[in-house]
Scaffold this motif. Structure first.
Motif, PDB file in Angstrom:
ATOM      1  N   ASP A  40     -34.604  -8.844   4.906  1.00 12.46           N
ATOM      2  CA  ASP A  40     -35.706  -9.163   3.999  1.00 12.46           C
ATOM      3  C   ASP A  40     -35.190  -9.795   2.717  1.00 12.46           C
ATOM      4  O   ASP A  40     -35.769 -10.758   2.198  1.00 12.46           O
ATOM      5  CB  ASP A  40     -36.494  -7.898   3.666  1.00 12.46           C
ATOM      6  CG  ASP A  40     -37.279  -7.386   4.869  1.00 12.46           C
ATOM      7  OD1 ASP A  40     -37.464  -8.170   5.829  1.00 12.46           O
ATOM      8  OD2 ASP A  40     -37.688  -6.213   4.848  1.00 12.46           O
ATOM      9  N   ALA A  41     -34.084  -9.255   2.203  1.00 12.35           N
ATOM     10  CA  ALA A  41     -33.527  -9.803   0.970  1.00 12.35           C
ATOM     11  C   ALA A  41     -33.000 -11.216   1.180  1.00 12.35           C
ATOM     12  O   ALA A  41     -33.129 -12.078   0.301  1.00 12.35           O
ATOM     13  CB  ALA A  41     -32.410  -8.895   0.452  1.00 12.35           C
ATOM     14  N   VAL A  44     -35.792 -13.497   1.013  1.00 17.43           N
ATOM     15  CA  VAL A  44     -36.194 -13.659  -0.383  1.00 17.43           C
ATOM     16  C   VAL A  44     -35.312 -14.687  -1.066  1.00 17.43           C
ATOM     17  O   VAL A  44     -35.791 -15.543  -1.834  1.00 17.43           O
ATOM     18  CB  VAL A  44     -36.139 -12.308  -1.112  1.00 17.43           C
ATOM     19  CG1 VAL A  44     -36.287 -12.507  -2.622  1.00 17.43           C
ATOM     20  CG2 VAL A  44     -37.225 -11.383  -0.611  1.00 17.43           C
ATOM     21  N   SER A 134     -31.385  -8.495  -4.896  1.00 15.54           N
ATOM     22  CA  SER A 134     -32.093  -9.724  -4.550  1.00 15.54           C
ATOM     23  C   SER A 134     -33.592  -9.606  -4.823  1.00 15.54           C
ATOM     24  O   SER A 134     -34.225 -10.549  -5.298  1.00 15.54           O
ATOM     25  CB  SER A 134     -31.866 -10.067  -3.076  1.00 15.54           C
ATOM     26  OG  SER A 134     -30.514 -10.391  -2.851  1.00 15.54           O
ATOM     27  N   GLN A 135     -34.158  -8.433  -4.528  1.00 14.56           N
ATOM     28  CA  GLN A 135     -35.572  -8.221  -4.812  1.00 14.56           C
ATOM     29  C   GLN A 135     -35.851  -8.307  -6.307  1.00 14.56           C
ATOM     30  O   GLN A 135     -36.846  -8.910  -6.735  1.00 14.56           O
ATOM     31  CB  GLN A 135     -36.005  -6.844  -4.277  1.00 14.56           C
ATOM     32  CG  GLN A 135     -35.898  -6.679  -2.784  1.00 14.56           C
ATOM     33  CD  GLN A 135     -37.037  -7.336  -2.008  1.00 14.56           C
ATOM     34  OE1 GLN A 135     -37.833  -8.075  -2.589  1.00 14.56           O
ATOM     35  NE2 GLN A 135     -37.095  -7.078  -0.717  1.00 14.56           N
ATOM     36  N   ARG A 146     -43.191  -6.823  -6.413  1.00 17.75           N
ATOM     37  CA  ARG A 146     -42.611  -6.477  -5.119  1.00 17.75           C
ATOM     38  C   ARG A 146     -42.513  -4.963  -5.003  1.00 17.75           C
ATOM     39  O   ARG A 146     -42.339  -4.263  -5.987  1.00 17.75           O
ATOM     40  CB  ARG A 146     -41.228  -7.117  -4.946  1.00 17.75           C
ATOM     41  CG  ARG A 146     -41.292  -8.634  -4.825  1.00 17.75           C
ATOM     42  CD  ARG A 146     -39.928  -9.220  -4.500  1.00 17.75           C
ATOM     43  NE  ARG A 146     -40.034 -10.662  -4.341  1.00 17.75           N
ATOM     44  CZ  ARG A 146     -40.335 -11.270  -3.195  1.00 17.75           C
ATOM     45  NH1 ARG A 146     -40.528 -10.542  -2.110  1.00 17.75           N
ATOM     46  NH2 ARG A 146     -40.411 -12.589  -3.132  1.00 17.75           N
ATOM     47  N   THR A 148     -40.617  -1.847  -2.547  1.00 24.71           N
ATOM     48  CA  THR A 148     -39.589  -1.552  -1.550  1.00 24.71           C
ATOM     49  C   THR A 148     -39.208  -0.074  -1.649  1.00 24.71           C
ATOM     50  O   THR A 148     -39.458   0.576  -2.671  1.00 24.71           O
ATOM     51  CB  THR A 148     -38.336  -2.419  -1.758  1.00 24.71           C
ATOM     52  OG1 THR A 148     -37.438  -2.219  -0.669  1.00 24.71           O
ATOM     53  CG2 THR A 148     -37.617  -2.072  -3.050  1.00 24.71           C
TER      54      THR A 148
END
Length: 668
Positions: A40-41, A44, A134-135, A146, A148
């Motif tokens: 996911d990262a 992104v 990264s998020q 965001r 997580t």
């Protein structure tokens, strides 16, 4: 409208992107990777790169409108930040913590002041750090909120939480900031009663979600937990003292491994012990030589001696990588070694502080370490190494009490190592001195087989008093002598040397062993130690050999016939160095071809089993009879092995044996 990217901003974005991608690579290669979060990262990051490409050259959005929005967000943030019912973190664009509210500090089990200034991801579980970074970067870059899942490293145990990240603009700040709100998903149960006791000594003040509870006074149960933690540390130190001091003679390798094994069993998941090699020369024997410029061993080269821990499924591969990782300058162990100052990193921010393995992966990542401490191994005079503890945080971060225990262990280990190296140096001196008291090799006598054996006592490092020798004698014959000086140590060694070399020198112009021993007796009268000895003058001729024996209070010689018949020669006489009126026991023996003359020290007869029963004459004669026809060295080795088996390897006195045999004349 998207904001314009200035050239300086583009360069910074590219540099940050490269760093985050490298972290994602390391996260994907971890022993237990969170592949979904990492994927996911990575998506992104691709989205961010695409956005950056599309927005290059676009006009900047209206600054006044943005300022008004930021002011509104600032007022809202000021109002709700401290009193929000959920944990809140205020981060700068680089994920450094600017401020936390009391609920966030309570969730981590620490104070707001401790959290501020550290990297936010340092308080999160290691596998998800790269993805989380990264998020956070995506929130700063795009402005979109965001969510997580994050596992926070609480003081007592990890706390699972769902975090929401949002970008805010604060007046006076050149860059946007991030607000992170945490809501609990689950709080793991504490360790079972039979698991390792928790290291924490201070309470967590609240939980991660809902209406967080205020910090409460220590209850009676909590007092019990704190007392249990303190008692556990005292038990660790007591156990360490018992383990390290249990050896009759200090052994550095055993002590180091015992220390590491204890720490991994009772305090942490991974332990490194790095040491300098002993200094060469006599200065190391006393341990009081002048220290180097930094107060440590002269060569200053740290070597990784032990890596011990709880490896993952990669097992030996992980341990091997860590063993090959030298404590180089710039790493925490090397810094602690050179400064002699302990270091505690409850929440690791710099994953390279323990070095980077050959595959490019930081040691902290390979171990999953989120908390590290390092203490010097020093004995008060000098530093000889370091002990490093690394924890995954499952039982809370390492704290000051852990640091105190490690410091005490470091000093105790240093004292044991100092004693071990002192003993080792003295043992080397003793071995060298003992070797000088025995012939390097026995002479070759035509028609005669000669063999000798010496074995030092199991305990102690003092020089023994046993000696033997075979040498040319006056009149064309040969002499052999075996003796034992009363006591051990350097003084006994001096008497041993005087006796051995005196017998050898006098035999050059006196052929009668009784005369030789009488003259040696006169030379030893001024010494404070006496000597027992048996000497034989050998004359080889024809098919036989004549042995003229002289005994000075020593166990008698033994004659072994080829058919296994064994006979004692006569004994008698008084030890050398006691009385001026010296008496010696004498006897002349004819030895036929194949006959063996065997001399031995009293250490052979006095060896004892576990019940303190002596080996004695009968057992010795039995072994000799059983090897009557064997080569002499094989005969002596058989006696030695029987002794070792009898006393279970615990020889209380030195053992010396010397034998000669007239060889049959070969048929042409």
């Amino acid at each position: 409208m998207a904001e314009q990217l200035e050239p300086e901003t583009i360069l910074r974005e590219i540099s940050d992107l490269e760093g985050r991608i490298e972290e994602l690579r390391q996260a994907a290669n971890m022993p237990v990777p969170d592949l979904r979060a990492t994927l996911d990262a990575a998506l992104v990051e691709l989205e961010l790169a695409l956005t950056a490409l599309r927005t290059m050259g676009v006009d900047q959005a209206n600054a006044a409108g943005r300022s008004a929005t930021a002011e509104t967000e600032r007022r809202v943030l000021r109002t709700v930040f401290q009193d929000a019912p959920v944990p809140l973190f205020l981060l700068d664009r680089d994920a450094g913590v600017r401020r936390v509210n009391k609920q966030a500090a309570a969730m981590l089990g620490t104070s707001p002041g401790y959290v501020s200034g550290k990297q936010f991801i340092a308080f999160c579980d290691l596998p998800a750090r790269a993805a989380l970074r990264s998020q956070l970067a995506a929130v700063v870059r795009t402005g979109r909120r965001r969510r997580t899942e994050v596992r926070f490293l609480g003081r007592e145990h990890p706390v699972d939480a769902m975090v929401t990240m949002a970008r805010v603009w604060i007046r006076g700040e050149p860059d946007p900031m991030i607000v992170v709100a945490a809501g609990a998903t689950a709080v793991p149960d504490g360790p079972a009663d039979d698991e390792r006791p928790t290291r924490t000594a201070t309470p967590a003040a609240g939980t991660a979600g809902g209406a967080a509870r205020e910090a409460a006074p220590l209850s009676d149960d909590r007092d019990d937990e704190v007392m249990a933690a303190l008692v556990h540390r005292m038990d660790v130190l007591a156990t360490a003292s018992e383990l390290l001091l249990d050896e009759p003679v200090f052994n550095e390798n055993v002590a180091v491994r015992r220390c590491a094994r204890l720490l991994t069993a009772e305090m942490t998941e991974w332990v490194f012990i790095d040491l300098t090699p002993p200094r060469a020369g006599p200065a190391s024997a006393g341990g009081t030589g002048a220290p180097g410029a930094a107060g440590h061993e002269a060569n200053g080269d740290l070597r990784r001696v032990v890596v011990m821990g709880q490896p993952d499924e990669h097992g030996e591969e992980t341990v091997h990588s860590l063993e090959q990782l030298a404590p180089e300058p710039g790493t925490l162990p090397h810094t602690v070694f050179t400064t002699r100052q302990s270091a505690l990193r409850p929440h690791v921010e710099d994953l390279d502080l323990l070095g980077v393995c050959a595959d490019g992966q930081p040691a902290c990542v390979k171990m999953g370490a989120t908390s590290v401490l390092c203490v010097p191994v020093e004995d008060g005079d000098r530093c000889i190494g370091t002990i490093t503890l690394a924890s995954r945080g499952e039982h809370g971060p390492l704290d000051l009490l852990d640091l105190g225990v490690a410091q005490r262990l470091g000093r105790l280990l240093a004292l044991v190592i100092r004693a071990s190296r002192l003993y080792q140096r003295r043992d080397e001196i003793a071995v060298s001195l003992q070797a000088s008291l025995l012939p390097q090799r026995l002479p070759q006598i035509p028609g005669v087989e000669v063999a000798g054996l010496y074995r030092a006592a199991t305990h102690g490092i003092e020089v023994g008093g046993d000696f033997y020798d075979v040498f040319p004698a006056a009149g064309g014959g040969w002499g052999m002598v075996l003796g034992d000086v009363c006591g051990k140590g350097q003084e006994a060694a001096a008497v041993t040397a005087a006796a051995r070399h005196g017998v050898r020198a006098l035999s050059g112009w006196k052929s009668d062993p009784a005369e030789v021993l009488s003259m040696v007796n006169q030379a030893l009268l001024d010494e404070e130690r006496f000597v027992t000895a048996v000497m034989a003058g050998l004359t080889v001729g024809g098919e036989g050999m004549k042995a003229t024996l002289a005994s000075a209070g020593h166990p008698p010689a033994i004659v072994i016939r080829p058919d296994g018949m064994v006979r004692y020669a006569s004994s008698g006489g008084v030890p050398l160095g006691l009385f001026e009126d010296f008496e010696v026991g004498t006897q002349v023996i004819e030895l036929a071809a194949g006959d063996t003359l065997f001399l031995h020290s009293d250490g052979v007869l006095d060896a004892c089993d576990m019940s303190r029963r002596q080996f004695g004459q009968e057992r010795l004669l039995e072994v000799l009879a059983g090897h009557a026809a064997a080569p002499l060295q094989e005969m002596l080795n058989a006696v030695e092995q029987r002794l070792i088996d009898y006393c279970d390897g615990d020889l209380r006195d030195d053992v010396s044996m010397l034998a000669v045999r007239r060889q049959p004349t070969p048929l042409n």
